[in-house]
Design a protein around this motif. Structure first.
Motif, PDB file in Angstrom:
ATOM      1  N   GLN A 138     -43.334  36.054  19.480  1.00  0.00           N
ATOM      2  CA  GLN A 138     -43.990  35.110  20.378  1.00  0.00           C
ATOM      3  C   GLN A 138     -42.917  34.212  21.030  1.00  0.00           C
ATOM      4  N   GLU A 140     -42.700  32.377  23.482  1.00  0.00           N
ATOM      5  CA  GLU A 140     -43.053  31.028  23.965  1.00  0.00           C
ATOM      6  C   GLU A 140     -43.087  30.022  22.816  1.00  0.00           C
ATOM      7  N   LYS A 141     -43.088  30.504  21.565  1.00  0.00           N
ATOM      8  CA  LYS A 141     -43.054  29.581  20.417  1.00  0.00           C
ATOM      9  C   LYS A 141     -41.686  29.548  19.736  1.00  0.00           C
ATOM     10  N   GLY A 146     -36.123  31.061  23.665  1.00  0.00           N
ATOM     11  CA  GLY A 146     -37.339  31.835  23.925  1.00  0.00           C
ATOM     12  C   GLY A 146     -37.309  32.512  25.294  1.00  0.00           C
ATOM     13  N   ALA A 147     -36.784  31.811  26.288  1.00  0.00           N
ATOM     14  CA  ALA A 147     -36.803  32.346  27.658  1.00  0.00           C
ATOM     15  C   ALA A 147     -36.046  33.658  27.786  1.00  0.00           C
TER      16      ALA A 147
END
Lengths: 173, 173, 173, 173
Positions: A138, A140-141, A146-147
């Motif tokens: 995930q 985005e978490k 994360g990107a």
């Protein structure tokens, strides 16, 4: 990782990584070179020339640790659409100057997950001996980066594709 | 090429090339855009951002000339083992932002003939729509850019190899 | 200087210097911040942005050590006539963003003794709070950095001149 | 300014300026060098080394126009708090290599009006032969470059201060 943390990292990790910000931390390079249990992945500093990367590797090798891998992870330039500029030239140039394996890190070298696959194929086609790719179920978490992280499915597709490119240039993944 | 030389170049050349040093020569960009006979190859400046390259292309397109190709030919950085740093990221990033074809120039982007093949394979693997490569039967006698020129035999091998890499990423040369 | 050497350096030195290659060595920054006996001179990395320099300073300050000086020592660019590019803008920009003293290091920022005086005057005129200059009685015999070292007489002339420039901009040396 | 516009500019302007984006537009350099009526201000490209700037000046001088001024206006780096990095080293280095006057452009070299004064003082202290500063009675309404423009009152204060710094380094404004 500080000099005093090497022992515990050696005990638990498969590879000791020297990050881009520590590429010229000579105390750390020497200390890491004094252990011969685990291989060392030395990242190029975002501000380092290839010559400096090779000299940093010497600090480790000179202590007797011979399993050193060099990692191209992008350098700092004026370009603003990407986090770093992936110096793809570094792959053939370093291979012409050293026998050490060259690993590419397309996640840091681009900074955006949607460019990681193209950059990975480029790295393999240019002769990289390995890829280091950030994956997260995930993104985005993710606590950090994360990107630039791929989801597992996309990563698995990338590996299949990398295999085909490797074969096209006469190598095998 | 100056504004007053466009007519004669259009008459004799297949493609009009705007060199890296003229990437922001707006008079020339506009004048070239006013002819619609020949396609235009616009080289990225050695210190242009991708955004600036796209804006330079707009100067040509806005005059009605729609056949514009963008060319990544390396940017200027602190690295000294190579003439320029080939910004391989530019290929997928530009393709995500424009429909214009992206051409790579591995000769300028590396500056040394022995790295041109690896950089070419990388460009194709990253999704480049074409390669622009300097070839010379006797590079050591070339008036300019001899150090980065391939001999014909080596060039022909490169094309075969490029074909295999293109197929590996689902394209055709 | 490694983390385990801080105590002995504190005992003997007047100032603890974090060199350009350790600007993002966070273990070292934190450890240095835990001593409050001696002031710390934090050099900007040769490829650090000003924002990163300020963030590195925070690592020290957050540990309770409040005597931190920032040092501009030149950044890495494509220019080849000089060792580094002295980012003179950093002086007013940093002063607009922090209350910490800003020191300039014209020796590293130019790399050649014959440009050190001009760069020093520029630094003072731009508002620098101090200069750090390499001096050697016999520069040609220096173990390192001889090319950028001044002889004592020339240094003494520089100080007189710096005094006059400081007065011209309403300050005192 | 294009080659075909030189005549009209010569008629009305006091100085012919070659902008940073045209620093290697050799047709324009040659054409400007063929007029001997007006002096030429040649700006360093944001991507040019000092060596290239000197070579561009040769294109003009070789045509017989001897009144050429060189202008340092900042180069492109990775730093993001400023529009460009003012290469203050360029002033003493260029003065050591050419007899041509060196002008500084602190407006472009910083990009923000509030740093223009400090950068101007630095330029004078480093030995610049002149300053080129953007002034606007209502910067917020400027068609371009408003962010780096000074109001007239502030400009007039700057000139007084520049006079004092010039005297401190043994020169006169």
């Amino acid at each position: 990782m500080g000099v005093d943390e090497i022992d515990v990292v050696v005990e638990h990790a498969d590879v000791l990584q020297i990050g881009a910000r520590n590429t010229q931390n000579y105390n750390l390079l020497r200390a890491v070179g004094q252990q011969k249990t685990k291989p060392v992945l030395l990242k190029r500093g975002m501000m380092s020339t290839m010559e400096e990367l090779l000299m940093s590797a010497e600090y480790i090798l000179a202590q007797g640790c011979s399993k050193v891998m060099l990692c191209e992870r992008g350098i700092r330039t004026f370009e603003r659409y990407t986090r770093n500029t992936f110096d793809i030239n570094a792959i053939p140039v370093l291979k012409s100057r050293t026998h050490l394996p060259i690993i590419a890190d397309p996640s840091h070298a681009t900074g955006h997950w949607n460019f990681v696959e193209s950059a990975s194929m480029a790295a393999i086609a240019a002769g990289a001996d390995g890829l280091m790719i950030e994956v997260h179920p995930q993104p985005e978490k993710a606590v950090s980066d994360g990107a630039q992280s791929l989801k597992p499915k996309r990563f698995s597709d990338l590996v299949s594709r990398a295999r085909r490119v490797a074969e096209a240039v006469g190598r095998r993944v």
